[in-house]
Design an enzyme around this catalytic site. Sequence first.
Site, PDB file in Angstrom:
ATOM      1  N   ASN A  20      -1.764   1.999   5.922  1.00 19.38           N
ATOM      2  CA  ASN A  20      -0.891   0.936   5.398  1.00 19.38           C
ATOM      3  C   ASN A  20      -0.547   0.019   6.559  1.00 19.38           C
ATOM      4  O   ASN A  20      -0.146   0.502   7.615  1.00 19.38           O
ATOM      5  CB  ASN A  20       0.378   1.591   4.818  1.00 19.38           C
ATOM      6  CG  ASN A  20       1.426   0.575   4.428  1.00 19.38           C
ATOM      7  OD1 ASN A  20       1.122  -0.587   4.191  1.00 19.38           O
ATOM      8  ND2 ASN A  20       2.668   1.011   4.363  1.00 19.38           N
ATOM      9  N   GLY A  21      -0.716  -1.290   6.382  1.00 20.71           N
ATOM     10  CA  GLY A  21      -0.414  -2.227   7.468  1.00 20.71           C
ATOM     11  C   GLY A  21      -1.674  -2.913   7.946  1.00 20.71           C
ATOM     12  O   GLY A  21      -2.678  -2.946   7.225  1.00 20.71           O
TER      13      GLY A  21
ATOM     14  N   LYS B 181       5.770  -4.369  -4.312  1.00 21.87           N
ATOM     15  CA  LYS B 181       7.221  -4.220  -4.237  1.00 21.87           C
ATOM     16  C   LYS B 181       7.732  -4.321  -2.795  1.00 21.87           C
ATOM     17  O   LYS B 181       8.697  -5.010  -2.521  1.00 21.87           O
ATOM     18  CB  LYS B 181       7.600  -2.868  -4.837  1.00 21.87           C
ATOM     19  CG  LYS B 181       9.079  -2.567  -4.822  1.00 21.87           C
ATOM     20  CD  LYS B 181       9.746  -3.158  -6.024  1.00 21.87           C
ATOM     21  CE  LYS B 181      11.226  -2.904  -6.070  1.00 21.87           C
ATOM     22  NZ  LYS B 181      11.927  -4.012  -6.735  1.00 21.87           N
TER      23      LYS B 181
ATOM     24  N   HIS C 251      17.848 -37.321  -7.309  1.00 23.89           N
ATOM     25  CA  HIS C 251      17.195 -37.748  -6.061  1.00 23.89           C
ATOM     26  C   HIS C 251      15.687 -37.506  -6.104  1.00 23.89           C
ATOM     27  O   HIS C 251      15.028 -37.563  -5.061  1.00 23.89           O
ATOM     28  CB  HIS C 251      17.823 -37.023  -4.867  1.00 23.89           C
ATOM     29  CG  HIS C 251      19.269 -37.350  -4.672  1.00 23.89           C
ATOM     30  ND1 HIS C 251      19.694 -38.579  -4.194  1.00 23.89           N
ATOM     31  CD2 HIS C 251      20.390 -36.641  -4.937  1.00 23.89           C
ATOM     32  CE1 HIS C 251      21.020 -38.594  -4.146  1.00 23.89           C
ATOM     33  NE2 HIS C 251      21.466 -37.435  -4.597  1.00 23.89           N
TER      34      HIS C 251
ATOM     35  N   LYS D 214      12.390 -15.252 -10.653  1.00 25.56           N
ATOM     36  CA  LYS D 214      12.189 -14.283 -11.751  1.00 25.56           C
ATOM     37  C   LYS D 214      11.134 -14.781 -12.725  1.00 25.56           C
ATOM     38  O   LYS D 214      10.214 -14.064 -13.091  1.00 25.56           O
ATOM     39  CB  LYS D 214      13.489 -14.021 -12.524  1.00 25.56           C
ATOM     40  CG  LYS D 214      14.610 -13.339 -11.817  1.00 25.56           C
ATOM     41  CD  LYS D 214      14.326 -11.973 -11.292  1.00 25.56           C
ATOM     42  CE  LYS D 214      13.755 -12.025  -9.907  1.00 25.56           C
ATOM     43  NZ  LYS D 214      13.975 -10.978  -9.001  1.00 25.56           N
TER      44      LYS D 214
ATOM     45  N   TRP E  11      -2.966  -2.682  -1.698  1.00 24.02           N
ATOM     46  CA  TRP E  11      -2.684  -4.110  -1.835  1.00 24.02           C
ATOM     47  C   TRP E  11      -3.553  -4.751  -0.748  1.00 24.02           C
ATOM     48  O   TRP E  11      -3.269  -4.609   0.438  1.00 24.02           O
ATOM     49  CB  TRP E  11      -1.205  -4.405  -1.597  1.00 24.02           C
ATOM     50  CG  TRP E  11      -0.807  -5.804  -1.900  1.00 24.02           C
ATOM     51  CD1 TRP E  11      -0.417  -6.309  -3.105  1.00 24.02           C
ATOM     52  CD2 TRP E  11      -0.741  -6.896  -0.978  1.00 24.02           C
ATOM     53  NE1 TRP E  11      -0.118  -7.642  -2.986  1.00 24.02           N
ATOM     54  CE2 TRP E  11      -0.307  -8.032  -1.687  1.00 24.02           C
ATOM     55  CE3 TRP E  11      -1.007  -7.030   0.395  1.00 24.02           C
ATOM     56  CZ2 TRP E  11      -0.130  -9.280  -1.097  1.00 24.02           C
ATOM     57  CZ3 TRP E  11      -0.835  -8.273   0.998  1.00 24.02           C
ATOM     58  CH2 TRP E  11      -0.394  -9.377   0.236  1.00 24.02           C
TER      59      TRP E  11
ATOM     60  N   GLU F  39       7.471 -14.983 -11.058  1.00 25.70           N
ATOM     61  CA  GLU F  39       6.741 -13.756 -10.732  1.00 25.70           C
ATOM     62  C   GLU F  39       6.496 -12.881 -11.966  1.00 25.70           C
ATOM     63  O   GLU F  39       5.455 -12.240 -12.063  1.00 25.70           O
ATOM     64  CB  GLU F  39       7.410 -12.967  -9.601  1.00 25.70           C
ATOM     65  CG  GLU F  39       8.757 -12.413  -9.922  1.00 25.70           C
ATOM     66  CD  GLU F  39       9.381 -11.613  -8.781  1.00 25.70           C
ATOM     67  OE1 GLU F  39       8.684 -11.198  -7.868  1.00 25.70           O
ATOM     68  OE2 GLU F  39      10.617 -11.413  -8.836  1.00 25.70           O
TER      69      GLU F  39
ATOM     70  N   GLU G  60      16.966 -18.247  -7.659  1.00 28.68           N
ATOM     71  CA  GLU G  60      16.594 -16.863  -7.958  1.00 28.68           C
ATOM     72  C   GLU G  60      16.024 -16.756  -9.383  1.00 28.68           C
ATOM     73  O   GLU G  60      15.038 -16.047  -9.616  1.00 28.68           O
ATOM     74  CB  GLU G  60      17.817 -15.954  -7.760  1.00 28.68           C
ATOM     75  CG  GLU G  60      17.712 -14.550  -8.322  1.00 28.68           C
ATOM     76  CD  GLU G  60      16.526 -13.744  -7.826  1.00 28.68           C
ATOM     77  OE1 GLU G  60      15.822 -14.187  -6.902  1.00 28.68           O
ATOM     78  OE2 GLU G  60      16.267 -12.679  -8.403  1.00 28.68           O
TER      79      GLU G  60
ATOM     80  N   ARG H 291       3.775  -0.280  -4.836  1.00 25.55           N
ATOM     81  CA  ARG H 291       3.522  -0.792  -3.482  1.00 25.55           C
ATOM     82  C   ARG H 291       2.180  -1.517  -3.370  1.00 25.55           C
ATOM     83  O   ARG H 291       1.868  -2.107  -2.329  1.00 25.55           O
ATOM     84  CB  ARG H 291       3.542   0.359  -2.478  1.00 25.55           C
ATOM     85  CG  ARG H 291       4.873   1.067  -2.396  1.00 25.55           C
ATOM     86  CD  ARG H 291       4.805   2.200  -1.409  1.00 25.55           C
ATOM     87  NE  ARG H 291       4.729   1.720  -0.038  1.00 25.55           N
ATOM     88  CZ  ARG H 291       5.759   1.543   0.752  1.00 25.55           C
ATOM     89  NH1 ARG H 291       6.961   1.809   0.325  1.00 25.55           N
ATOM     90  NH2 ARG H 291       5.601   1.097   1.976  1.00 25.55           N
TER      91      ARG H 291
ATOM     92  N   CYS I 222       0.844  -1.184   0.000  1.00 24.07           N
ATOM     93  CA  CYS I 222       0.000   0.000   0.000  1.00 24.07           C
ATOM     94  C   CYS I 222       0.881   1.235   0.000  1.00 24.07           C
ATOM     95  O   CYS I 222       1.899   1.289   0.674  1.00 24.07           O
ATOM     96  CB  CYS I 222      -0.953   0.082   1.192  1.00 24.07           C
ATOM     97  SG  CYS I 222      -2.099  -1.276   1.275  1.00 24.07           S
TER      98      CYS I 222
HETATM   99  O1  M6R Z   1      12.703  -4.985  -0.471  1.00 18.94           O
HETATM  100  P1  M6R Z   1      13.267  -6.337  -0.225  1.00 18.94           P
HETATM  101  O2  M6R Z   1      14.563  -6.562  -0.941  1.00 18.94           O
HETATM  102  O3  M6R Z   1      13.421  -6.628   1.244  1.00 18.94           O
HETATM  103  O4  M6R Z   1      12.220  -7.328  -0.801  1.00 18.94           O
HETATM  104  C1  M6R Z   1      12.315  -8.701  -0.567  1.00 18.94           C
HETATM  105  C2  M6R Z   1      11.386  -9.478  -1.461  1.00 18.94           C
HETATM  106  O5  M6R Z   1      10.065  -9.158  -1.203  1.00 18.94           O
HETATM  107  C3  M6R Z   1      11.691  -9.218  -2.937  1.00 18.94           C
HETATM  108  O6  M6R Z   1      13.005  -9.537  -3.245  1.00 18.94           O
HETATM  109  C4  M6R Z   1      10.751 -10.056  -3.829  1.00 18.94           C
HETATM  110  O7  M6R Z   1      11.048 -11.404  -3.714  1.00 18.94           O
HETATM  111  C5  M6R Z   1      10.842  -9.567  -5.269  1.00 18.94           C
HETATM  112  N1  M6R Z   1       9.538  -9.538  -5.834  1.00 18.94           N
HETATM  113  C6  M6R Z   1      11.715 -10.412  -6.116  1.00 18.94           C
HETATM  114  O8  M6R Z   1      11.842  -9.971  -7.409  1.00 18.94           O
END
Ligand code: M6R
Length: 583
Positions: A99-100, A578, A484, A465, A73, A468, A461, A27, A2
Amino acid sequence: MCGIIAYKGPKDAIEIVLKGLQQLEYRGYDSWGIGVKTQAGLDVFKKTGQIGKVNRSDIHLPESTIAIGHTRWATHGGVTETNAHPHQSPNKDIVVVHNGIVENFEELALHLSTPRVSETDTEIIAHLISQNMQQGFAHAVRETAKKLQGKSGFVAINKDTDEIAAVRSGSPLIVGIGENEYFIASDVTAFLQHTKKVMYLDNNEMVVINDAPHFYDADGKEVQKRIVDIDWEAGTSEKGDHAHYLIKEIMDQKHTIMAATNQDEEKLKRVADEIRNAYGTFLVGCGTAGKVCQTSEYFFSSIAHKHINAVVGSEFSNYHHYLTDKTLMIPVSQSGETMDVLDAMEIAKKKGVKIISLINVVGSTMMRESDDYFNVNAGVEKAVVSTKATTAQLSVLYLLAHAVAGTLQEGKSQLMNTASAVTDMLNPRYDARIRDLAQLLKGREDVIIIGRGANYPIALEAAIKLMEASYVHAQGFAGGELKHGPIALIEPGTPVIVLVNNDENKEATISNAKEVQSRGGVIIGVAPENNPAFSHWIKVPDVGDAAPIVNIIPMQMLAYHLAVLRGIDPDKPRNLAKSVTVK
Ligand code: M6R
């Protein structure tokens, strides 16, 4: 999660809040709304969907010099106009954005004189302020804040005075100071084009903006604040000629790895000493930052022969038995606001653990709650899918591993070579090559990615990518783990991306690729050299032990192109935000 922005000043408040929300949309982007104070009272305008392309003329609100806005959000209640913020008190004398989470909202709701109209926890705040107005607005806001449990932040306006009040209880709120104008926002990017002067609201503090901002602690005692200059350029957050922020930020890596290298050497050496002397060092991060921590565990092991623990933020509480005042914690976070990491820091602090964080957002909660910090210098990262912050974090931790090994200069020069190799790599032909591969994978629902050593967390990682950005189901495995269990997934045509470097893991990784190949899998090799086991080859520069930093980049590009080819907005994947500021 948010985004909040509030404005008080001589300009068109709605225009400023609208533009601010468009900056904050990363956000949360399921709905949005704006509330204003005018001569006639308070008014709100709300919509579901993204605010991205909305114009001032689309907002049917009277002109005003006081406005608050929110991009949502959803946590409590579905994505509807009624649940969108701002929320109003029943007699419409209070308007609130939040927010929260208010954890005790159901209990508080039992004591309301009028039932809520929305399903949100936020609406309760507007009701409570309205019920407590006997001693004025600021007093009502403070008394309301005292009743709320959970981590959040809210901003409120009222019908009788020209004040804006905000309370921070765990979720960030920053005050911007312009020429006779003031802003309150979750993040400086919301008002960066108007001012770079900020005042930080600390936890459990309230700010009331009337003639000027006045800050108060939880007991209502006025506290003095410093004005701090933020050295971030608004321009760096614009996408320019690029179609999306994601590809712009991928391309920014031509410069950001070099910028990350620019660290204070004395500090690197000092922190290296702390790591050598600590009774245990914990790297803590979530999502992609968590994968950076895991990759760096390998950096410290192979470069400095030093064991470091990489722990996911939300799991850190399970490690509290190991914490003492001799432990060192290195939280890693782009936003510096990730709740799971902030909670982990709180646990660590209680045990006297020293905290030296890696941040990208200057002035973030994490930066301010740490004993010391490194700024990874990636600049504003807007796409939800993290890219340039990732390689910047990896770069700083790579340097730190070299500092622990006593080879800082060697590490620095290797990193500078890596930065220029990335600059060469990110050319239009390379981009076109990755787009072709994306075309090949476009119709696939599953992709497997394998690697050994530091390429194992990079495989994890890469899977984040792809998932998401493009909603392709992708899973990363350690190369040796395939046999395994996961090898059962391989059937003719299954795409398997294999990350290989010229290191001690090369031979074994190629063997794993051949095992997949002999079962019909299609191998896409990411490596400095081609290999007969590869059906397709993505060339990466040979940068020695800094390889994870370059290997992730073609995976980011693949995720981007897959998203575009599959008709997905790569900047705003569904269900995500984000900054993850809830548990
Ligand atoms: O702001 P941060 O680096 O703490 O965020 C952590 C994760 O939420 C963030 O890396 C998330 O996994 C991204 N969407 C990855 O691309």
